[in-house]
Motif scaffolding. Structure first.
Motif, mmCIF file in Angstrom:
data_model
loop_
_atom_site.group_PDB
_atom_site.id
_atom_site.type_symbol
_atom_site.label_atom_id
_atom_site.label_comp_id
_atom_site.label_asym_id
_atom_site.label_seq_id
_atom_site.Cartn_x
_atom_site.Cartn_y
_atom_site.Cartn_z
ATOM 1 N N UNK A 117 0.820 -1.214 0.000
ATOM 2 C CA UNK A 117 0.000 0.000 0.000
ATOM 3 C C UNK A 117 0.852 1.262 0.000
ATOM 4 N N UNK A 118 2.134 1.140 0.338
ATOM 5 C CA UNK A 118 3.013 2.310 0.364
ATOM 6 C C UNK A 118 3.092 2.978 -1.008
ATOM 7 N N UNK A 119 2.937 2.186 -2.066
ATOM 8 C CA UNK A 119 3.016 2.734 -3.419
ATOM 9 C C UNK A 119 1.983 3.847 -3.612
ATOM 10 N N UNK A 120 0.733 3.573 -3.214
ATOM 11 C CA UNK A 120 -0.325 4.575 -3.345
ATOM 12 C C UNK A 120 -0.064 5.764 -2.433
ATOM 13 N N UNK A 121 0.349 5.501 -1.212
ATOM 14 C CA UNK A 121 0.571 6.578 -0.246
ATOM 15 C C UNK A 121 1.669 7.533 -0.683
ATOM 16 N N UNK A 122 2.666 7.011 -1.374
ATOM 17 C CA UNK A 122 3.810 7.836 -1.777
ATOM 18 C C UNK A 122 3.565 8.552 -3.100
ATOM 19 N N UNK A 123 2.954 7.866 -4.060
ATOM 20 C CA UNK A 123 2.876 8.415 -5.417
ATOM 21 C C UNK A 123 1.520 8.996 -5.818
ATOM 22 N N UNK A 124 0.456 8.641 -5.129
ATOM 23 C CA UNK A 124 -0.851 9.170 -5.515
ATOM 24 C C UNK A 124 -0.997 10.636 -5.104
ATOM 25 N N UNK A 125 -1.420 11.511 -6.012
ATOM 26 C CA UNK A 125 -1.625 12.923 -5.644
ATOM 27 C C UNK A 125 -2.753 13.095 -4.639
ATOM 28 N N UNK A 126 -3.569 12.067 -4.463
ATOM 29 C CA UNK A 126 -4.682 12.134 -3.519
ATOM 30 C C UNK A 126 -4.291 11.649 -2.125
ATOM 31 N N UNK A 127 -3.053 11.204 -1.964
ATOM 32 C CA UNK A 127 -2.621 10.656 -0.669
ATOM 33 C C UNK A 127 -1.421 11.406 -0.107
ATOM 34 N N UNK A 128 -1.266 12.669 -0.476
ATOM 35 C CA UNK A 128 -0.101 13.426 -0.036
ATOM 36 C C UNK A 128 -0.045 13.576 1.485
ATOM 37 N N UNK A 129 -1.220 13.523 2.129
ATOM 38 C CA UNK A 129 -1.237 13.616 3.589
ATOM 39 C C UNK A 129 -0.650 12.372 4.248
ATOM 40 N N UNK A 130 -0.575 11.264 3.493
ATOM 41 C CA UNK A 130 -0.030 10.011 4.024
ATOM 42 C C UNK A 130 1.442 9.805 3.654
ATOM 43 N N UNK A 131 1.925 10.585 2.698
ATOM 44 C CA UNK A 131 3.263 10.332 2.145
ATOM 45 C C UNK A 131 4.359 10.427 3.204
ATOM 46 N N UNK A 132 4.352 11.520 3.988
ATOM 47 C CA UNK A 132 5.419 11.710 4.976
ATOM 48 C C UNK A 132 5.423 10.583 5.996
ATOM 49 N N UNK A 133 4.225 10.235 6.506
ATOM 50 C CA UNK A 133 4.130 9.175 7.502
ATOM 51 C C UNK A 133 4.596 7.840 6.930
ATOM 52 N N UNK A 134 4.226 7.557 5.670
ATOM 53 C CA UNK A 134 4.635 6.293 5.034
ATOM 54 C C UNK A 134 6.142 6.222 4.881
ATOM 55 N N UNK A 135 6.760 7.322 4.437
ATOM 56 C CA UNK A 135 8.217 7.340 4.272
ATOM 57 C C UNK A 135 8.918 7.198 5.618
ATOM 58 N N UNK A 136 8.359 7.803 6.652
ATOM 59 C CA UNK A 136 8.945 7.667 7.993
ATOM 60 C C UNK A 136 8.867 6.223 8.480
ATOM 61 N N UNK A 137 7.739 5.570 8.189
ATOM 62 C CA UNK A 137 7.581 4.163 8.589
ATOM 63 C C UNK A 137 8.585 3.278 7.858
ATOM 64 N N UNK A 138 8.730 3.498 6.552
ATOM 65 C CA UNK A 138 9.711 2.729 5.774
ATOM 66 C C UNK A 138 11.126 2.971 6.308
ATOM 67 N N UNK A 139 11.420 4.218 6.668
ATOM 68 C CA UNK A 139 12.747 4.548 7.210
ATOM 69 C C UNK A 139 12.983 3.813 8.534
ATOM 70 N N UNK A 140 11.952 3.776 9.376
ATOM 71 C CA UNK A 140 12.076 3.052 10.649
ATOM 72 C C UNK A 140 12.337 1.571 10.405
ATOM 73 N N UNK A 141 11.664 1.007 9.413
ATOM 74 C CA UNK A 141 11.868 -0.412 9.097
ATOM 75 C C UNK A 141 13.267 -0.650 8.558
ATOM 76 N N UNK A 142 13.775 0.304 7.783
ATOM 77 C CA UNK A 142 15.149 0.195 7.277
ATOM 78 C C UNK A 142 16.154 0.238 8.421
ATOM 79 N N UNK A 143 15.871 1.060 9.414
ATOM 80 C CA UNK A 143 16.754 1.153 10.580
ATOM 81 C C UNK A 143 16.831 -0.197 11.290
ATOM 82 N N UNK A 144 15.696 -0.886 11.405
ATOM 83 C CA UNK A 144 15.722 -2.199 12.073
ATOM 84 C C UNK A 144 16.487 -3.227 11.246
ATOM 85 N N UNK A 145 16.443 -3.098 9.909
ATOM 86 C CA UNK A 145 17.254 -3.979 9.061
ATOM 87 C C UNK A 145 18.732 -3.771 9.375
ATOM 88 N N UNK A 146 19.160 -2.496 9.396
ATOM 89 C CA UNK A 146 20.569 -2.201 9.653
ATOM 90 C C UNK A 146 20.980 -2.680 11.041
#
Length: 585
Positions: free
Chosen positions: A151-180
């Motif tokens: 679902x991150x695809x829609x949240x990041x790229x859809x012009x109708x989901x710009x309010x979700x984009x920042x939160x989605x990117x932050x969540x992905x970043x947090x998940x990347x941190x746990x990978x590292x």
């Protein structure tokens, strides 16, 4: 549950779980219940099997969200994501009456204070352990991970989901941190021109390279002829499960994961090589039978000659019936005999003819190395042939990508030709990924230079190489263009650009543990990765002994799933509900 892999991310994650959750369990000889949410169920299934849990005195695995009978004499292990829904389910197990003797609580990631305080308020006296173990990513393969978030695809790229984009990117970043953290890496960051890097730069022992999906629009659209990518593109494989009918008409299914060593061996090979190797494997087994009907003739299949393959599959199936004493050994091969045959049916019907045009458009050169001067002449035969609408859309997109955009007038004609006037979003919405659809003079539309791989090409219908593979090799050799990659940390000293050879050159296979003495290059693609890009990580790792390449994304995509996601980008949130969501509305 699936068995764990003997190497790679799966094993690392299982070790991390054992060193935290299981170690705490060992302190008590009491058998325990393990309670999981949907994410942690998938996570554990990817790295261990039920027998592994049983050996650690975990006797039952339960669903956190389902109604469960109380077992007051047993202790419960809660392994879950730190969400309100999970914490509420945990509290419900101990309020007003406890279902278990005690609770051992493990969160995949940081638990917000509000949720922690609620849990503390209602069931603190029952909680013996509460830890955050920092594993909020999904190990898909030895060198592949996802954030399990299509679902991150829609949240990041859809012009109708710009309010979700920042939160989605932050969540992905947090998940990347746990990978590292799981890999015990603190990497320097490399980002593409279109990405913004807030991190300081310096010399590190690992590199994290981040790109967006629009960086390479060609690889997700092209028909691939390597086994794994081809199968997931052409066959309806859901949740890595291949369903098929056996020769006697019985419905069967097989899980395509790293427990299947034959799948691991074949998945990155070209379908032509797969068609040669399966008969050889059967021949090796049948040779032990020492009977005339156990002989299998060796086949030689070249660039375009796939004519004997389907006949051979049929012959091998007949042979299996005549070899009851070897049926058990050959059963492991049947899945891939059938899957390869299914792939070849699609290849013979349509894909072979499509591939030549697609490769010419993608590479910009024909099979003789001559520049394609008029891409429309390459595209036209595809449009005139009765291919499926999806295949024509893929060809039109490759044509547009080859030109770096087309005119409004030409685009309208193409849409009319394919008869998708009411579905033009399949093409137009690529602009949301930063991919030029209408011709523009923007500097960001400039195509990156590609490596010359003409000497590596083995198959005329497989000349395209994913752009990310060039980037992997350039990063390892410390040759990334600073104009394209302005935010770079210094390359690890262990790489030094030495030992970096073409990933298609022959190499001796070696155990992963023996090979991993250098640094890591971690690639993260925002918006989904393809199976061909996953394969590239393995190829570069095999070729470059000083570096292991790990690749991941929000999810793994196929051409069909990507086109479907692209189409709905321009629709509002209410218009992209799934069937299940509509029924619950």
């Amino acid at each position: 549950m699936a068995a764990g892999s003997d190497h790679g991310l799966n094993r690392i994650v299982w070790k991390r779980i054992k060193d935290t959750i299981i170690t705490d369990c060992r302190k008590s000889e009491v058998w325990k219940i393990l309670i999981l949410d949907p994410f942690t169920t998938k996570l554990l299934s990817s790295c261990c099997k039920m027998s592994d849990l049983m050996s650690e005195k975990i006797t039952i695995v339960e669903d956190l969200y389902k109604s469960r009978e109380p077992v007051l004499e047993m202790k419960a292990i809660y392994f879950m994501t730190p969400t309100a829904k999970c914490v509420e389910a945990l509290i419900a197990d101990f309020k007003p009456k406890p279902k278990y003797k005690a609770a051992y609580v493990y969160f995949t990631d940081y638990c917000p204070d509000e949720l922690f305080n609620n849990m503390k308020l209602y069931c603190a006296k029952y909680i013996r352990v509460c830890k955050e173990i920092n594993i909020s990513f999904m190990p898909q393969e030895a060198q592949v991970f996802t954030c399990d978030n299509p679902e991150a695809f829609q949240s990041i790229y859809s012009p109708h989901c710009q309010d979700k984009k920042k939160k989605t990117l932050e969540t992905l970043a947090d998940q990347l941190v746990t990978l590292c953290a799981t890999l015990d890496e603190y990497p320097g960051l490399i980002t593409h021109l279109l990405c913004i890097s807030p991190y300081s730069q310096g010399k590190t022992q690992a590199q994290l390279l981040i790109v967006e999906r629009g960086f390479d629009p060609v690889s997700p659209i092209l028909h691939e002829l390597t086994y794994q990518a081809m199968a997931y593109d052409l066959i309806d494989i859901q949740s890595d499960t291949y369903k098929y009918k056996s020769k006697d008409g019985a419905e069967k299914q097989a899980l395509l994961n790293e427990d299947d060593m034959l799948w691991v061996k074949l998945r990155h090979k070209h379908i032509a090589e797969v068609s040669e190797q399966i008969p050889k494997m059967v021949k090796e087994i049948s040779a032990n039978k020492k009977q005339p009907d156990g002989k299998v003739k060796s086949l030689h299949i070249f660039n375009k000659d796939f004519t004997f393959f389907q006949i051979t599959i049929s012959n091998l199936a007949q042979m299996m019936k005549k070899m009851p004493s070897f049926r058990k050994q050959l059963t492991e091969k049947t899945v891939h005999l059938q899957l390869a045959e299914d792939c070849m049916k699609h290849f013979s019907n349509n894909v072979e003819k499509l591939c030549k045009a697609e490769q010419d458009l993608a590479v910009g050169l024909d099979v003789d190395g001559q520049k394609v001067k008029d891409p429309m002449r390459t595209l036209l035969p595809v449009l005139l042939h009765p291919y499926s609408t999806h295949d024509k859309i893929r060809a039109v997109l490759l044509y547009i990508f080859s030109l770096n955009g087309t005119t409004d007038e030409n685009l309208s004609k193409l849409i009319q030709h394919v008869k998708i006037e009411d579905q033009r979003e399949f093409i137009l919405n690529w602009k949301e990924l930063g991919v030029p659809i209408i011709t523009s003079s923007s500097i960001f539309n400039r195509k990156p230079p590609r490596r010359d791989r003409s000497q590596e090409e083995k198959y005329n219908l497989s000349r395209w190489t994913p752009v990310i593979k060039d980037v992997m090799e350039d990063a390892v050799e410390n040759k990334l263009d600073t104009r394209e990659w302005p935010h770079q940390s210094e390359c690890p000293a262990a790489w030094n650009g030495s030992g970096a050879v073409s990933a298609r050159q022959k190499h001796k296979a070696s155990a992963q543990d023996e090979r991993r003495t250098g640094s890591r290059l971690i690639i993260f693609v925002i918006g989904g990765i393809t199976y061909s890009e996953m394969r590239s990580a393995y190829e570069v790792t095999q070729a470059v002994k000083s570096c292991e390449v790990i690749i991941g994304s929000s999810h793994i995509l196929t051409p069909t799933s990507l086109l479907d996601d692209i189409k709905v980008l321009s629709k509002g949130p209410m218009e992209v509900f799934t069937i299940d969501e509509r029924s619950n509305a």
